[in-house]
Design an enzyme around this catalytic site. Structure first.
Site, PDB file in Angstrom:
ATOM      1  N   HIS A   6       4.569  -7.435  -3.109  1.00 49.06           N
ATOM      2  CA  HIS A   6       3.525  -8.394  -3.497  1.00 49.06           C
ATOM      3  C   HIS A   6       4.168  -9.437  -4.411  1.00 49.06           C
ATOM      4  O   HIS A   6       5.139  -9.144  -5.111  1.00 49.06           O
ATOM      5  CB  HIS A   6       2.453  -7.603  -4.254  1.00 49.06           C
ATOM      6  CG  HIS A   6       1.225  -8.343  -4.634  1.00 49.06           C
ATOM      7  ND1 HIS A   6       1.179  -9.222  -5.695  1.00 49.06           N
ATOM      8  CD2 HIS A   6      -0.030  -8.322  -4.120  1.00 49.06           C
ATOM      9  CE1 HIS A   6      -0.051  -9.695  -5.824  1.00 49.06           C
ATOM     10  NE2 HIS A   6      -0.803  -9.172  -4.865  1.00 49.06           N
ATOM     11  N   ASP A  16       5.648  -0.986  -8.918  1.00 46.42           N
ATOM     12  CA  ASP A  16       4.361  -1.671  -8.774  1.00 46.42           C
ATOM     13  C   ASP A  16       3.415  -0.659  -8.133  1.00 46.42           C
ATOM     14  O   ASP A  16       3.464  -0.426  -6.925  1.00 46.42           O
ATOM     15  CB  ASP A  16       4.555  -2.904  -7.884  1.00 46.42           C
ATOM     16  CG  ASP A  16       3.224  -3.545  -7.491  1.00 46.42           C
ATOM     17  OD1 ASP A  16       2.156  -2.952  -7.782  1.00 46.42           O
ATOM     18  OD2 ASP A  16       3.255  -4.617  -6.871  1.00 46.42           O
ATOM     19  N   GLN A  18      -1.298  -0.365  -5.768  1.00 45.31           N
ATOM     20  CA  GLN A  18      -1.951   0.327  -4.650  1.00 45.31           C
ATOM     21  C   GLN A  18      -1.711   1.829  -4.685  1.00 45.31           C
ATOM     22  O   GLN A  18      -2.493   2.594  -4.115  1.00 45.31           O
ATOM     23  CB  GLN A  18      -1.456  -0.234  -3.308  1.00 45.31           C
ATOM     24  CG  GLN A  18      -1.749  -1.705  -3.089  1.00 45.31           C
ATOM     25  CD  GLN A  18      -3.246  -2.023  -3.016  1.00 45.31           C
ATOM     26  OE1 GLN A  18      -4.066  -1.173  -2.687  1.00 45.31           O
ATOM     27  NE2 GLN A  18      -3.615  -3.263  -3.329  1.00 45.31           N
ATOM     28  N   LYS A  75      -8.494  -1.995  -9.289  1.00 44.87           N
ATOM     29  CA  LYS A  75      -8.201  -1.447  -7.955  1.00 44.87           C
ATOM     30  C   LYS A  75      -8.433   0.056  -7.907  1.00 44.87           C
ATOM     31  O   LYS A  75      -8.197   0.703  -6.891  1.00 44.87           O
ATOM     32  CB  LYS A  75      -6.759  -1.767  -7.570  1.00 44.87           C
ATOM     33  CG  LYS A  75      -6.534  -3.261  -7.357  1.00 44.87           C
ATOM     34  CD  LYS A  75      -5.189  -3.533  -6.777  1.00 44.87           C
ATOM     35  CE  LYS A  75      -4.796  -4.997  -6.881  1.00 44.87           C
ATOM     36  NZ  LYS A  75      -5.477  -5.840  -5.892  1.00 44.87           N
ATOM     37  N   CYS A  80      -0.950 -12.293  -0.748  1.00 44.15           N
ATOM     38  CA  CYS A  80       0.078 -12.424  -1.813  1.00 44.15           C
ATOM     39  C   CYS A  80       1.389 -11.766  -1.404  1.00 44.15           C
ATOM     40  O   CYS A  80       2.068 -11.145  -2.237  1.00 44.15           O
ATOM     41  CB  CYS A  80      -0.407 -11.867  -3.147  1.00 44.15           C
ATOM     42  SG  CYS A  80      -1.783 -12.777  -3.817  1.00 44.15           S
TER      43      CYS A  80
END
Ligand code: PLP
Length: 409
Positions: free
Chosen positions: A122, A199, A202, A225, A365
């Protein structure tokens, strides 16, 4: 998920109609809906506890501080941190990664050093490192993907040497759904002296996370999220790294002592939380991880794997539809990106919206990834614990309608 219908009732927003149909919300990779427990916790905070944290000598301020710091402890437990001091509240994943880039990277990278990312990142895990390269003279490199949309571990050895100082890797792709082998990559990074930054925007909402088992150095996630509010997220970092890091932002709350020319910093994590923090949001974040923990992250994963497998099966019935992502459910989460013949993904999203179905269209993104995929945009349906097989089924007539409208044979 033992009692899904009861669980859905916890999400007031999902009870509504959209364009005359029951709302089918399939955009949880962008942001998730909020259970009543989160809404109530934030409401109660403002009605009963609101005061600024840390500085107050009075009871209300102490109660607000306890709630704020209590949420830090909940998030720490949720990701397997050794101590709540390893959790920095940030604005979200993006600002957490920037905190590492500018608090650690700025002081440790030299011209000629390298930062290794993967081809599916991303922008939040690309652009901060590009900015850092501009400042330090370091270079970016990328671990490529395999034809089945996983990272190519066979290429890891030739990408990693002692010039690599940072490996930035997503835990789960927001486009392809790919679950990345974070622990294996982190072990290889450690062997050449590089730190690993995950990251987990998710990953944290959809998979059990244990930072100790992953063997990583930093991990970033966003509350919105994972059933929590916008405006807050977390950076987990190994305490000795956080303690050695410089703050990227200065101001109130983050100091030990301020002189006219120089200042000294508070210990981690407060050193990285300049200014009045998002207190109600932290309370909501704590309630969100409580909710997820009560359901159980293994259960969340099991439900989503079932839904994703079912969605892949149903979507394979649609002529002209191409899914981008690993075909096996064990290697992927519930973000399912696709194209349908030459219908523009934005048109697809608009047609589905008319049927009450919310999906996202665009590059999500991840422009470098879409360039590799050879498409400027994809349509993306993404699932969470509150979605059902019936909602997956709703996609089929809507996609058939899109094919009819666009005259796709
Ligand atoms: N990383 C991934 C994989 C994401 O999906 C997102 C959000 O879409 C982000 C980072 C950025 O998260 P935020 O906008 O909450 O900072």
């Amino acid at each position: 998920m033992s009692d899904l219908s009861r669980l859905r009732a916890d999400f007031p927003l999902l009870q509504q109609e959209m364009n005359g149909r029951p709302l089918v919300y399939l955009d949880s990779a962008a942001t998730t809906q909020k259970p009543t427990a989160v809404l109530d916790a934030m409401d109660a905070y403002y009605r009963r506890y609101n005061a600024n944290v840390h500085r107050g000598a009075y009871t209300l301020a102490q109660e607000a501080t306890e709630l704020y710091e209590g949420s830090r402890a909940k998030v720490a437990a949720f990701v397997g941190a050794a101590s709540p001091r390893e959790i920095v509240f940030t604005r979200g994943t993006t600002s957490a990664i920037n905190t590492v880039a500018f608090g650690w990277g700025m002081y440790h990278l030299r011209p000629g050093d390298r930062i290794l990312l993967t081809d599916l990142e991303h922008h939040a895990n690309v652009v901060p490192w590009q900015l850092l390269c501009r400042h330090t003279g370091a270079h970016l490199d990328y671990l490529p993907l395999t034809p089945d949309y996983r990272v190519d571990l066979e290429r890891l050895a030739d990408r990693l040497d002692e010039r690599v100082k940072v490996v930035g890797i997503s835990g789960m792709s927001n486009v392809l759904g790919t679950i990345l082998p974070v622990a294996r990559v982190a072990a290889a990074a450690r062997a050449v002296g590089a730190i690993t930054v995950v990251d987990a925007a998710q990953m944290a909402p959809h998979l059990p996370v244990d930072v100790a088992a992953l063997g990583v150095d930093f991990l970033a996630c966003s509350a919105h999220k994972m059933l929590g509010p916008t405006g807050i997220g977390a950076l987990w970092g190994r305490l000795e790294l956080l303690e050695a890091m410089e703050p990227a932002e200065g101001g109130g709350e983050m100091i030990r002592d301020v002189g006219r020319d120089e200042s000294t910093w508070a210990p981690a994590p407060h050193r990285f939380e300049a200014g009045t923090p998002p207190i109600a949001e932290a309370v909501g974040f704590g309630a969100a991880v409580d909710y997820l923990s009560a359901v159980g992250m293994d259960e969340v994963r099991r439900h989503e794997a079932d839904l994703t497998g079912y969605a892949l099966e149903r979507l394979s019935e649609v002529p002209g539809l191409v899914v981008y992502g690993p075909p096996e459910v064990e290697h992927r989460g519930g973000a399912v990106s696709f194209t349908l013949a030459d219908i523009h993904p934005h048109d697809l999203a608009t047609i589905l919206d008319q049927q009450g179905i919310a999906i996202r269209a665009g590059h999500h993104c991840a422009q470098p990834l879409h360039r590799l995929l050879g498409v400027p945009a994809t349509a993306r349906a993404s699932f969470y614990l509150y979605n059902t097989r019936r909602e997956v089924d709703a996609l089929l007539p809507a996609l058939a309608e899109a094919r009819r409208l666009f005259g796709v044979a």
